[in-house]
Design an enzyme around this catalytic site. Structure first.
Site, PDB file in Angstrom:
ATOM      1  N   LYS A  40       0.834  -1.197   0.000  1.00  0.00           N
ATOM      2  CA  LYS A  40       0.000   0.000   0.000  1.00  0.00           C
ATOM      3  C   LYS A  40       0.870   1.248   0.000  1.00  0.00           C
ATOM      4  CE  LYS A  40      -3.671   2.049   2.931  1.00  0.00           C
ATOM      5  NZ  LYS A  40      -4.512   1.760   4.112  1.00  0.00           N
ATOM      6  N   SER A 117      -9.041   1.832   3.123  1.00  0.00           N
ATOM      7  CA  SER A 117      -8.189   2.571   2.214  1.00  0.00           C
ATOM      8  C   SER A 117      -7.141   1.698   1.536  1.00  0.00           C
ATOM      9  CB  SER A 117      -7.496   3.705   2.980  1.00  0.00           C
ATOM     10  OG  SER A 117      -6.704   3.173   4.041  1.00  0.00           O
ATOM     11  N   SER A 141      -9.398  -0.511   7.499  1.00  0.00           N
ATOM     12  CA  SER A 141      -8.906  -0.356   6.130  1.00  0.00           C
ATOM     13  C   SER A 141      -8.225  -1.590   5.553  1.00  0.00           C
ATOM     14  CB  SER A 141      -7.953   0.841   6.045  1.00  0.00           C
ATOM     15  OG  SER A 141      -8.688   2.038   6.143  1.00  0.00           O
TER      16      SER A 141
END
Length: 435
Positions: A40, A117, A141
């Site tokens: 990420k 996210s 997330s």
């Protein structure tokens, strides 16, 4: 808004195909040898920029000088880095959409979002372009994208997984977590990430569970359709312990909305502490949801934040006591399957504002407790995946992993049942039970 980007960020080369890379991994004999790792883009990778989901941050911050500690541990164990993945703006969203880069499509349900996210990380793993995804989880997330994409997702005990080299959002709740299609890959990756000692490196018989907490008052926030859809997977875990559907809150306690609001207030105060100076100086443009949250965060006073911390600690204390006594909390990982990419809501998904409130309530309990949480791919509802979340006492990460190893693998809840390419399997409920 740019529609439907791939899972990997555009400013770095993506892997040419989802096959394993030719070069030997850094540690050929490590427990993650040959495992392809997607990271990420809030997590530093040496020599690469960390954009954190915003093009202005990408321009105003230099490339990372070294790997984040989490990346270093996984690479040292043999994982082969294959790319950095999209994230929501500064990771302050659960939607999986971006005003700057678009919404990464969901390989398990192509007409729906991935959730955020850790959106790009989930998409890369679900599509078979990576075997293991390193994300972060502040308010769900990792767990929400895992649920939406039919993946296994794990949020570790707070502070057990290293956070050095990761862009913060709310440090009281931030923790790196992992996503995988294969439970064995998730297990191996987590034991490396957590620095588990040799005596706990391999799955063992899970220790007894006292009760399964399935409180009706919390499940009601997900709605009847979700409760009914997950009834089978919950029943399939009944061999572990008796099920208790009573609330664990005292009758005179404030409602769950106070818990959610207190959590969101603390998160907002810490998000502004982390990013407020940069936002004030640079005036970045945000999408409407993230922009509204940062605008509200700027108004949180120290007194209000302190009161929210007090309220949150009081609300979480009864749950922590039960978890430490050996109970296991079961919750829907999200209040429905992923919303549609067009912005419409699927039949089992509430409207956007209500959906976010319900999602944060379901996810914030583990975050506020600092507890480990495991998302299992459980069912398909309205043609899309939906996960079941197990929450254990802080420090009980290996216990959850041992429970996972003792459960049957899924047979069709998401990309795990669809082969390497990760296309959506036929509709059907997958109940998990003992081997």
């Amino acid at each position: 808004m740019t529609p439907r980007p791939g899972p990997f960020v555009e400013w770095l080369p993506a892997p040419p195909d989802p096959s394993p890379p030719d070069p030997a991994p850094p540690a050929p004999d490590g427990p993650l040898a040959g495992v392809r790792l997607a990271v990420k883009d809030v997590v530093d990778v040496a020599g690469l920029p960390t954009g954190a989901g915003h093009p202005l941050r990408l321009l105003t911050h230099p490339p990372a000088e070294r790997d984040a500690e989490a990346v270093a541990r996984l690479r040292a164990a043999g994982a082969a880095f294959v790319g950095k993945t999209h994230t929501d703006e500064l990771a302050y969203s659960l939607g999986g959409t971006s005003a700057h880069y678009g919404a990464v499509p969901n390989p398990a349900a192509p007409d729906r979002v991935c959730g955020g996210s850790s959106s790009g990380t989930a998409a890369a793993v679900a599509a078979g372009a990576a075997d293991l995804g390193l994300g972060t989880d502040t308010a769900g997330s990792v767990r929400v994208p895992a649920s939406y994409c039919g993946l296994y997702g794990f949020r570790p005990t707070h502070r057990r997984a290293p956070r050095a080299g990761i862009v913060p959002l709310a440090p009281s709740f931030d923790v790196p977590g992992l996503l995988a299609r294969d439970p064995a890959v998730l297990d191996a990756g987590l034991r490396v990430l957590l620095g588990t000692g040799p005596e706990q490196q391999h799955p063992r018989a899970p220790r007894p569970v006292r009760r399964l907490l399935v409180p009706d008052d919390l499940w009601a926030r997900a709605g009847d359709a979700v409760t009914a859809a997950l009834a089978g997977p919950v029943a399939a875990l009944a061999h572990l312990a008796p099920t208790d559907r009573r609330t664990f809150r005292a009758a005179a306690s404030p409602g769950w909305d106070r818990t959610r609001e207190a959590f969101s207030t603390v998160q907002a105060a810490e998000a502004w502490a982390a990013h407020g100076a940069w936002i004030t100086a640079r005036q970045p443009e945000f999408g409407p949801g993230v922009g509204a949250r940062f605008a509200a965060a700027a108004e949180v006073t120290a007194d209000r934040a302190a009161q929210a911390r007090t309220d949150l600690a009081a609300d979480i204390a009864p749950l922590l006591e039960l978890l430490h006594d050996g109970d296991l909390l079961l919750l829907p990982a999200a209040p429905g399957p992923a919303p549609l990419l067009t912005g419409g809501a699927a039949p089992a998904v509430p409207p956007a504002a209500d959906r976010r409130a319900a999602t944060v309530l379901l996810t914030c309990l583990a975050s506020a407790a600092g507890a480990p949480a495991l998302c299992l791919p459980a069912v398909r509802l309205d043609g899309a995946p939906l996960g079941l979340c197990l929450v254990a006492a802080p420090g009980s990460d290996e216990h959850l992993l041992d429970l996972l190893a003792a459960l049957d693998p899924p047979t069709g809840a998401g990309p795990t049942g669809a082969g390497p390419a990760g296309g959506p399997p036929p509709d059907g409920t997958t109940a998990k039970g003992p081997r």
